[in-house]
Design a protein around this motif. Sequence first.
Motif, PDB file in Angstrom:
ATOM      1  N   PHE A 124       0.823  -1.373  -0.075  1.00  0.00           N
ATOM      2  CA  PHE A 124      -0.058  -0.137  -0.081  1.00  0.00           C
ATOM      3  C   PHE A 124       0.855   1.133   0.068  1.00  0.00           C
ATOM      4  N   PRO A 125       1.907   1.478   1.035  1.00  0.00           N
ATOM      5  CA  PRO A 125       2.716   2.610   0.828  1.00  0.00           C
ATOM      6  C   PRO A 125       3.480   2.864  -0.642  1.00  0.00           C
ATOM      7  N   ILE A 126       3.717   1.635  -1.175  1.00  0.00           N
ATOM      8  CA  ILE A 126       4.463   1.813  -2.667  1.00  0.00           C
ATOM      9  C   ILE A 126       3.545   2.346  -3.587  1.00  0.00           C
ATOM     10  N   PHE A 127       2.221   1.900  -3.719  1.00  0.00           N
ATOM     11  CA  PHE A 127       1.326   2.283  -4.650  1.00  0.00           C
ATOM     12  C   PHE A 127       0.764   3.548  -4.411  1.00  0.00           C
ATOM     13  N   THR A 128       0.630   4.009  -3.262  1.00  0.00           N
ATOM     14  CA  THR A 128       0.273   5.285  -2.591  1.00  0.00           C
ATOM     15  C   THR A 128       1.188   6.360  -3.113  1.00  0.00           C
ATOM     16  N   LEU A 129       2.452   6.008  -2.890  1.00  0.00           N
ATOM     17  CA  LEU A 129       3.474   6.942  -3.518  1.00  0.00           C
ATOM     18  C   LEU A 129       3.469   7.139  -5.164  1.00  0.00           C
ATOM     19  N   ILE A 130       3.295   6.126  -5.666  1.00  0.00           N
ATOM     20  CA  ILE A 130       3.139   6.209  -7.176  1.00  0.00           C
ATOM     21  C   ILE A 130       1.982   6.992  -7.468  1.00  0.00           C
ATOM     22  N   ASN A 131       1.026   6.667  -6.736  1.00  0.00           N
ATOM     23  CA  ASN A 131      -0.319   7.470  -7.229  1.00  0.00           C
ATOM     24  C   ASN A 131      -0.098   8.876  -7.116  1.00  0.00           C
ATOM     25  N   GLY A 132       0.575   9.206  -5.963  1.00  0.00           N
ATOM     26  CA  GLY A 132       0.880  10.838  -5.720  1.00  0.00           C
ATOM     27  C   GLY A 132       1.762  11.188  -6.730  1.00  0.00           C
ATOM     28  N   CYS A 133       2.685  10.401  -7.558  1.00  0.00           N
ATOM     29  CA  CYS A 133       3.395  10.913  -8.407  1.00  0.00           C
ATOM     30  C   CYS A 133       2.900  11.238  -9.599  1.00  0.00           C
ATOM     31  N   PHE A 134       1.536  10.297 -10.136  1.00  0.00           N
ATOM     32  CA  PHE A 134       0.737  10.599 -11.116  1.00  0.00           C
ATOM     33  C   PHE A 134      -0.217  11.853 -10.957  1.00  0.00           C
ATOM     34  N   LEU A 135      -0.446  12.127  -9.618  1.00  0.00           N
ATOM     35  CA  LEU A 135      -1.302  13.234  -9.397  1.00  0.00           C
ATOM     36  C   LEU A 135      -0.581  14.675  -9.944  1.00  0.00           C
ATOM     37  N   ILE A 193       1.293  19.194 -16.099  1.00  0.00           N
ATOM     38  CA  ILE A 193       1.093  19.426 -17.235  1.00  0.00           C
ATOM     39  C   ILE A 193      -0.206  19.928 -17.729  1.00  0.00           C
ATOM     40  N   ARG A 194      -0.965  20.126 -16.822  1.00  0.00           N
ATOM     41  CA  ARG A 194      -2.197  20.887 -16.753  1.00  0.00           C
ATOM     42  C   ARG A 194      -3.319  20.137 -17.238  1.00  0.00           C
ATOM     43  N   ARG A 195      -3.373  18.657 -16.953  1.00  0.00           N
ATOM     44  CA  ARG A 195      -4.538  17.927 -17.500  1.00  0.00           C
ATOM     45  C   ARG A 195      -5.019  17.460 -16.427  1.00  0.00           C
TER      46      ARG A 195
END
Length: 365
Positions: free
Chosen positions: A47-58, A64-66
């Motif tokens: 869970f911490p790993i995927f939370t960090l990755i999700n934050g990077c996507f956000l 890039i203003r998408r």
Amino acid sequence: MKCFGSFVTFLILAINALFAGLILLAAYSPYISPVAHPVLSCMGLTFPIFTLINGCFLIFWLAIRRYRSALLPLVCFLLCYSQIRTYLPINCRTDHLPEGSIKFLSYNIMAFDGSKKIDGKNPILTYLKESGADILCLQEHIIEESPRYLTQKDVERELKAYPYHRIHKLGSVDGHNSMACYSKFPILSARLLDYASEYNGSVVYELKIGEDTITIINNHLESSKLTKEDKDIYEDILASPQKEKVKSGARLLIGKLAEASAIRAPQADTIAREIASSKHPYIIVCGDFNDTPISYAHRVIAQDLDDAFTQSGRGLGVSYNQNKFYFRIDNILISKSLRAYNCTVDRSIKDSDHYPIWCYIAKRE
């Protein structure tokens, strides 16, 4: 060129969608039965790993203003808010404790670090003596009865501020593991919970505090079954993540973690039934769960309780300090009739492979 840019953006969005599914699977894996699906039930570890990755996507979509694309990771965070708060609470500390509050401490003492003495003193025993806690719940309370090492008389002499104590041997292998409760309040009764385990167990105490009787359940649940060699493999993967090494090592580690998770599940179910059947309104459940806050064991045991660290702690609260396993596996859970203050995983002492966890507890008005 514009079409190529659109294709790349779509591809990144598709990858984001994949990781969005993975974070949701990890967040809600505690609802998967470890007995039926042991490997899937261990997804909470990621869970911490995927939370960090999700934050990077956000951050990427916002940069890039998408903004529409940013809704995907944002919605994931909203759907996982409860799990994120459980894993990483942010609370303010208070200097104003309610009248009548008690200090409660839970600690896996690793046999007092082999029961060793340094200049006639044992650091863990000294820490407990100076902790100021009113109730101590200890796991792996194992003492080598020898003049060269710490003895039970040494412990009782140093902890004379706790006139009441109970010690129970755990599991079917006699003498390998023990649990203890030292209290400034009378211990009315103490009994082992009945579930199968070779080296682990749970003890239920009834304590008299003022006019109230309180139930305390002290636990040491099934360990991960990882040997020193397994932990060395894990550290080697982190240090040098080569493809074949990661593949073979991960298969070994996941297999053992899944096996232990399947054994912990019925233990957690037994504890949950004991909580539900308690005749007292005040309940504290503590100890070494050997599992993370995003797990079947934690969810089932805590379903009718509050997590003291989530309620009043802050940060990750990593309580296991060996082999780069950065997880909070030690817990204090309290009934809704109680409230926790300033819950702390105390990193000031490193003589056990666990850090102690403590908090102040008071009745809700």
